[in-house]
Design a protein around this motif. Structure first.
Motif, PDB file in Angstrom:
ATOM      1  N   GLY A  40     -20.067 -32.832  10.884  1.00 55.85           N
ATOM      2  CA  GLY A  40     -18.780 -33.455  11.267  1.00 55.85           C
ATOM      3  C   GLY A  40     -19.296 -33.884  12.670  1.00 55.85           C
ATOM      4  O   GLY A  40     -20.216 -33.958  13.056  1.00 55.85           O
ATOM      5  N   PRO A  41     -17.830 -34.351  13.500  1.00 51.87           N
ATOM      6  CA  PRO A  41     -17.889 -35.111  14.891  1.00 51.87           C
ATOM      7  C   PRO A  41     -18.884 -33.982  15.745  1.00 51.87           C
ATOM      8  O   PRO A  41     -19.476 -34.610  16.597  1.00 51.87           O
ATOM      9  CB  PRO A  41     -16.650 -35.060  15.176  1.00 51.87           C
ATOM     10  CG  PRO A  41     -15.889 -34.784  13.827  1.00 51.87           C
ATOM     11  CD  PRO A  41     -16.783 -34.021  12.703  1.00 51.87           C
ATOM     12  N   SER A  92     -28.664 -37.253  15.248  1.00 50.23           N
ATOM     13  CA  SER A  92     -28.267 -38.134  14.140  1.00 50.23           C
ATOM     14  C   SER A  92     -28.991 -38.162  13.024  1.00 50.23           C
ATOM     15  O   SER A  92     -30.145 -37.465  12.956  1.00 50.23           O
ATOM     16  CB  SER A  92     -28.921 -39.535  14.825  1.00 50.23           C
ATOM     17  OG  SER A  92     -30.149 -39.526  15.099  1.00 50.23           O
ATOM     18  N   VAL A  93     -28.348 -38.326  11.950  1.00 48.07           N
ATOM     19  CA  VAL A  93     -29.067 -37.978  10.532  1.00 48.07           C
ATOM     20  C   VAL A  93     -29.972 -39.266   9.977  1.00 48.07           C
ATOM     21  O   VAL A  93     -29.467 -40.378   9.975  1.00 48.07           O
ATOM     22  CB  VAL A  93     -27.861 -37.864   9.369  1.00 48.07           C
ATOM     23  CG1 VAL A  93     -28.523 -37.791   8.015  1.00 48.07           C
ATOM     24  CG2 VAL A  93     -27.139 -36.703   9.833  1.00 48.07           C
ATOM     25  N   GLU A  94     -31.124 -38.890   9.994  1.00 49.27           N
ATOM     26  CA  GLU A  94     -32.171 -39.860   9.737  1.00 49.27           C
ATOM     27  C   GLU A  94     -32.358 -39.964   8.063  1.00 49.27           C
ATOM     28  O   GLU A  94     -32.422 -41.168   7.557  1.00 49.27           O
ATOM     29  CB  GLU A  94     -33.472 -39.585  10.087  1.00 49.27           C
ATOM     30  CG  GLU A  94     -33.649 -39.366  11.676  1.00 49.27           C
ATOM     31  CD  GLU A  94     -33.461 -40.750  12.084  1.00 49.27           C
ATOM     32  OE1 GLU A  94     -33.929 -41.602  11.844  1.00 49.27           O
ATOM     33  OE2 GLU A  94     -32.691 -40.622  13.298  1.00 49.27           O
ATOM     34  N   ALA A  95     -32.039 -38.812   7.325  1.00 43.36           N
ATOM     35  CA  ALA A  95     -32.172 -39.027   5.894  1.00 43.36           C
ATOM     36  C   ALA A  95     -31.616 -37.793   5.339  1.00 43.36           C
ATOM     37  O   ALA A  95     -31.528 -36.541   5.877  1.00 43.36           O
ATOM     38  CB  ALA A  95     -33.637 -39.074   5.512  1.00 43.36           C
TER      39      ALA A  95
END
Length: 394
Positions: A21-22, A29-32
């Motif tokens: 979530g926030p 940061s989501v890469e994959a």
């Protein structure tokens, strides 16, 4: 950083949204995101999965020193999987240790084997991740063609390569009635209660079968059961000195207890029954397994099993053949092909299945350190503006 999320059936998406979530976005940061599919306890080829696991000595009942273990046991030293404890050699695996001054808040436990040091590794482990793409259609079409379309023969050939029935029963045991449920702890224990001592010639479970390669289930000494069925001091002496011809084959495989690993698999892609895989001509959906294993020593556990037992072309006295399920088909340095699988017979030479294609390919993977909660709290206190790091190793 890699995050593994687990949830009750039907709750994974909700849990994922909660975790990422926030608050998560302010720091990461989501890469994959690796996909997953619930195949109801089966791996993509259709076999019961996750049955065989070592039992960890949580109570520390095993001797914390080097010792001989003549027979196979599923109970393994805690230090084989968690850092900071003695392993099967009676030693502590190398890990990061700190000076007390580097841990001013006393967040880390003292190192048991190094007085005056703090143990950053204690209760941590190493994680191996491999994304394995499985050619489900190619697997079942190959077996169907070799079996001339006979469903029973097709299934038997596939089970011989795996070393278990599709329901998870070892080929050396035969099918118990009622069949154990691999989804329960009691069922898995029942399915796991066997060794290969009663199948010294590999006529029930071939020497090169996948599960026999991954865990030969042997002790430190050659098996003495072939010496008149007697297992005693004299029998052990005879086999250890090499006078028992029936036990000599036991020396071809390293002792299992030094090469165990905790394993989990997460399936992804499309779930297909063998009949559907054979006839399906539609769009192919990439299918496979996210292989995850834990161990305190990657080279002695995962890499040894992968290199010496799975990829090894001469495992257990075999000649020029690799794991029939997950092995590659690269020829040997002398040009000999390795695309074969031997089926020992009670009489005469072994039968061989040749022309094996590669059913499983490695798409990607990585090695990770999994710190303990104490280590995570310690790492959170570090002054990251300081480029120097206090972390060292003994």
């Amino acid at each position: 950083m890699v995050v593994l999320l687990y949830a009750a059936p039907g709750r994974l998406n909700e849990w994922t949204q909660t975790v990422t979530g926030p608050e998560w976005a302010t720091a990461f940061s989501v890469e994959a995101v690796l996909p997953t599919t619930d195949m109801k306890g089966l791996e993509p080829f259709g076999f019961a999965d996750g049955i065989s696991q070592p039992e960890l000595d949580w109570q520390l009942t095993l001797p914390s020193h080097d010792h001989t273990q003549p027979e196979y046991s599923n109970l393994i030293e805690l230090g084989e999987f968690l850092l900071g404890y003695t392993n099967e050699y009676g030693r502590f695996t190398e890990r990061p240790l700190l000076d007390p001054a580097d841990d001013p808040h006393d967040l880390l436990a003292p190192a048991e084997d190094a007085p005056g040091k703090r143990d950053l590794g204690r209760n941590g482990s190493y994680l191996v991740l491999r994304q394995l793409r499985q050619d489900v259609q190619g697997f079942w079409r190959f077996h169907d063609a070799r079996a001339n379309g006979d469903p029973a023969a097709r299934k038997a050939m596939a089970e011989a390569m795996v070393g278990r029935t599709m329901a998870g029963v070892s080929l050396v045991e035969g099918a118990p009635t009622p069949s154990p449920d691999p989804g329960t702890k009691a069922g898995r224990e029942q399915l796991n209660a066997f060794t290969y001592a009663g199948d010294p010639d590999g006529t029930r479970c071939p020497f090169g079968a996948h599960v026999r390669r991954a865990n030969p289930r042997n002790g430190d000494l050659p098996d003495a059961s072939g010496n008149g069925g007697k297992v005693g001091v004299l029998s052990r002496l005879v086999t250890t000195l090499g006078f028992d011809a029936a036990a000599l084959r036991g020396d071809l495989v390293a002792s299992s207890r030094f090469h165990r690993m905790l394993r989990r698999g997460r399936e992804y892609g499309q779930s297909l029954l063998p009949e559907a895989a054979i006839v399906d001509q539609g769009e192919t959906v990439e299918t496979g397994l996210h292989f995850i294993c834990l161990g305190a020593n990657i080279s002695r556990q995962f890499e040894f099993i992968q290199g010496a037992w799975i990829t090894g072309a001469k495992f257990n006295g075999l000649a020029a053949e690799r794991d029939p399920l997950v092995g590659d088909r690269q020829p040997l340095s002398n040009g000999s092909e390795t695309d074969r699988f031997s089926l020992p017979q009670t009489e005469g030479a072994a039968c061989q299945i040749t022309g094996l294609p590669q059913f499983v390919s490695v798409v990607g993977g990585a090695y990770f350190f999994m710190p303990s909660l104490r280590a995570l709290r310690f790492l959170a206190t570090l002054n990251h503006s300081n480029t120097s790091s206090p972390v060292g190793s003994t």
